[in-house]
Design a protein around this motif. Structure first.
Motif, PDB file in Angstrom:
ATOM      1  N   GLY A   1       8.733  12.201 -10.747  1.00  0.00           N
ATOM      2  CA  GLY A   1       7.932  11.227 -10.016  1.00  0.00           C
ATOM      3  C   GLY A   1       8.415  10.989  -8.596  1.00  0.00           C
ATOM      4  O   GLY A   1       7.613  10.834  -7.674  1.00  0.00           O
ATOM      5  N   TRP A   2       9.752  10.999  -8.410  1.00  0.00           N
ATOM      6  CA  TRP A   2      10.309  10.724  -7.083  1.00  0.00           C
ATOM      7  C   TRP A   2       9.903  11.794  -6.071  1.00  0.00           C
ATOM      8  O   TRP A   2       9.791  11.512  -4.871  1.00  0.00           O
ATOM      9  N   ILE A   3       9.647  13.024  -6.572  1.00  0.00           N
ATOM     10  CA  ILE A   3       9.239  14.109  -5.677  1.00  0.00           C
ATOM     11  C   ILE A   3       7.861  13.816  -5.095  1.00  0.00           C
ATOM     12  O   ILE A   3       7.637  13.944  -3.880  1.00  0.00           O
ATOM     13  N   PHE A   4       6.938  13.396  -5.956  1.00  0.00           N
ATOM     14  CA  PHE A   4       5.589  13.062  -5.484  1.00  0.00           C
ATOM     15  C   PHE A   4       5.628  11.845  -4.569  1.00  0.00           C
ATOM     16  O   PHE A   4       4.906  11.774  -3.575  1.00  0.00           O
ATOM     17  N   GLY A   5       6.496  10.884  -4.905  1.00  0.00           N
ATOM     18  CA  GLY A   5       6.643   9.715  -4.051  1.00  0.00           C
ATOM     19  C   GLY A   5       7.121  10.085  -2.661  1.00  0.00           C
ATOM     20  O   GLY A   5       6.646   9.547  -1.657  1.00  0.00           O
ATOM     21  N   LEU A   6       8.052  11.036  -2.610  1.00  0.00           N
ATOM     22  CA  LEU A   6       8.565  11.515  -1.326  1.00  0.00           C
ATOM     23  C   LEU A   6       7.473  12.222  -0.536  1.00  0.00           C
ATOM     24  O   LEU A   6       7.373  12.072   0.688  1.00  0.00           O
ATOM     25  N   LEU A   7       6.628  12.968  -1.221  1.00  0.00           N
ATOM     26  CA  LEU A   7       5.580  13.732  -0.554  1.00  0.00           C
ATOM     27  C   LEU A   7       4.509  12.846   0.075  1.00  0.00           C
ATOM     28  O   LEU A   7       4.005  13.145   1.156  1.00  0.00           O
ATOM     29  N   ILE A   8       4.160  11.757  -0.622  1.00  0.00           N
ATOM     30  CA  ILE A   8       3.047  10.933  -0.134  1.00  0.00           C
ATOM     31  C   ILE A   8       3.499   9.710   0.665  1.00  0.00           C
ATOM     32  O   ILE A   8       2.676   9.043   1.283  1.00  0.00           O
ATOM     33  N   GLY A   9       4.802   9.426   0.658  1.00  0.00           N
ATOM     34  CA  GLY A   9       5.296   8.247   1.376  1.00  0.00           C
ATOM     35  C   GLY A   9       4.980   8.290   2.860  1.00  0.00           C
ATOM     36  O   GLY A   9       4.514   7.301   3.452  1.00  0.00           O
ATOM     37  N   GLY A  10       5.242   9.424   3.502  1.00  0.00           N
ATOM     38  CA  GLY A  10       4.976   9.581   4.923  1.00  0.00           C
ATOM     39  C   GLY A  10       3.507   9.457   5.282  1.00  0.00           C
ATOM     40  O   GLY A  10       3.143   8.696   6.195  1.00  0.00           O
ATOM     41  N   PRO A  11       2.623  10.190   4.595  1.00  0.00           N
ATOM     42  CA  PRO A  11       1.193  10.069   4.891  1.00  0.00           C
ATOM     43  C   PRO A  11       0.651   8.649   4.730  1.00  0.00           C
ATOM     44  O   PRO A  11      -0.179   8.207   5.520  1.00  0.00           O
ATOM     45  N   PHE A  12       1.132   7.923   3.719  1.00  0.00           N
ATOM     46  CA  PHE A  12       0.667   6.546   3.559  1.00  0.00           C
ATOM     47  C   PHE A  12       1.222   5.646   4.663  1.00  0.00           C
ATOM     48  O   PHE A  12       0.537   4.729   5.132  1.00  0.00           O
ATOM     49  N   ALA A  13       2.467   5.906   5.091  1.00  0.00           N
ATOM     50  CA  ALA A  13       3.036   5.138   6.206  1.00  0.00           C
ATOM     51  C   ALA A  13       2.231   5.376   7.477  1.00  0.00           C
ATOM     52  O   ALA A  13       1.968   4.446   8.255  1.00  0.00           O
ATOM     53  N   LEU A  14       1.817   6.611   7.678  1.00  0.00           N
ATOM     54  CA  LEU A  14       0.982   6.941   8.834  1.00  0.00           C
ATOM     55  C   LEU A  14      -0.392   6.296   8.698  1.00  0.00           C
ATOM     56  O   LEU A  14      -0.971   5.815   9.678  1.00  0.00           O
ATOM     57  N   GLY A  15      -0.914   6.262   7.477  1.00  0.00           N
ATOM     58  CA  GLY A  15      -2.207   5.618   7.227  1.00  0.00           C
ATOM     59  C   GLY A  15      -2.171   4.131   7.525  1.00  0.00           C
ATOM     60  O   GLY A  15      -3.117   3.572   8.095  1.00  0.00           O
ATOM     61  N   LEU A  16      -1.077   3.471   7.157  1.00  0.00           N
ATOM     62  CA  LEU A  16      -0.931   2.045   7.455  1.00  0.00           C
ATOM     63  C   LEU A  16      -0.849   1.815   8.959  1.00  0.00           C
ATOM     64  O   LEU A  16      -1.471   0.891   9.497  1.00  0.00           O
ATOM     65  N   ALA A  17      -0.075   2.662   9.638  1.00  0.00           N
ATOM     66  CA  ALA A  17       0.040   2.546  11.090  1.00  0.00           C
ATOM     67  C   ALA A  17      -1.328   2.735  11.743  1.00  0.00           C
ATOM     68  O   ALA A  17      -1.710   1.985  12.651  1.00  0.00           O
ATOM     69  N   SER A  18      -2.066   3.726  11.281  1.00  0.00           N
ATOM     70  CA  SER A  18      -3.398   4.002  11.813  1.00  0.00           C
ATOM     71  C   SER A  18      -4.332   2.825  11.584  1.00  0.00           C
ATOM     72  O   SER A  18      -5.072   2.411  12.488  1.00  0.00           O
ATOM     73  N   SER A  19      -4.282   2.261  10.387  1.00  0.00           N
ATOM     74  CA  SER A  19      -5.165   1.152  10.024  1.00  0.00           C
ATOM     75  C   SER A  19      -4.935  -0.066  10.901  1.00  0.00           C
ATOM     76  O   SER A  19      -5.877  -0.664  11.441  1.00  0.00           O
TER      77      SER A  19
END
Length: 206
Positions: free
Chosen positions: A50-68
């Motif tokens: 699970g931690w691998i998938f969390g690592l993969l999507i953490g950055g894109p979601f952080a960028l999504g929040l910044a964009s929002s």
């Protein structure tokens, strides 16, 4: 990089601007912030990998929040789909998050304080990627470090100013954080937007 200090707003002004931007947008801001915090943590429930998938999507979601929240402070329509904007630049967002984590961890090996300073140095990374999607992760970190020279303490004090509200939220069994977190995120985006404008004004004057 030079900055036009006359354009730098006080933290009180940044918080006022954040409240103004949130008027009429609280519902969507709460939803975006809630899902942006919840979804990256869901993969962690998967045993072993699970931690691998969390690592993969953490950055894109952080960028999504910044964009929002940048859209919000720029008076652009905020929609739920903006939370997933980071996946349009997946590789850069993932690598930026990975590099930030590594650098902050390495600085933290020295002492806690250097790690905290590093975290503030790189705190504008995802806003910079949002505005400059063509640049690489390392360049975004470098620009963030440049922009934050002399302003790490200001951002720290801005975040610290919410501590009273955080204590009140605890008394609501955490429910109040649904409103507090979008307020903080909007104020942080306002901090970046104001700092960016001050740097750009200085460049035009040269």
């Amino acid at each position: 990089m030079n900055v036009n200090y006359s354009l730098i707003k006080s933290n009180a002004e940044l918080k006022f601007d954040a409240r103004q931007r949130l008027k009429g947008n609280w519902g969507m801001a709460i939803l975006v912030c809630f899902l942006g915090s919840l979804l990256p943590g869901i993969p962690g429930a998967i045993p072993y990998i699970g931690w691998i998938f969390g690592l993969l999507i953490g950055g894109p979601f952080a960028l999504g929040l910044a964009s929002s929240f940048l859209r919000l402070v720029r008076n652009e329509p905020l929609e739920l789909e903006n939370l997933f904007d980071g996946f349009k630049n997946f590789a850069t967002a993932f690598l930026a998050q990975l590099l930030m984590s590594i650098f902050i961890f390495l600085w933290s090996l020295l002492l806690i304080i250097p790690g905290i300073i590093a975290a503030y140095s790189y705190s504008l990374t995802f806003y910079i990627i949002k505005d400059n999607p063509e640049i690489g992760a390392m360049e975004a970190l470098r620009r963030s470090k440049q922009m934050m020279k002399g302003f790490k303490g200001k951002l720290f004090l801005l975040q610290l100013s919410f501590i009273g509200w955080a204590l009140l939220c605890i008394l609501t069994v955490g429910i109040g954080f649904l409103w507090l977190m979008p307020y903080i995120k909007t104020a942080e985006a306002q901090f970046y937007e104001n700092l960016k404008q001050a740097y750009e004004a200085s460049s035009l004057a040269e």
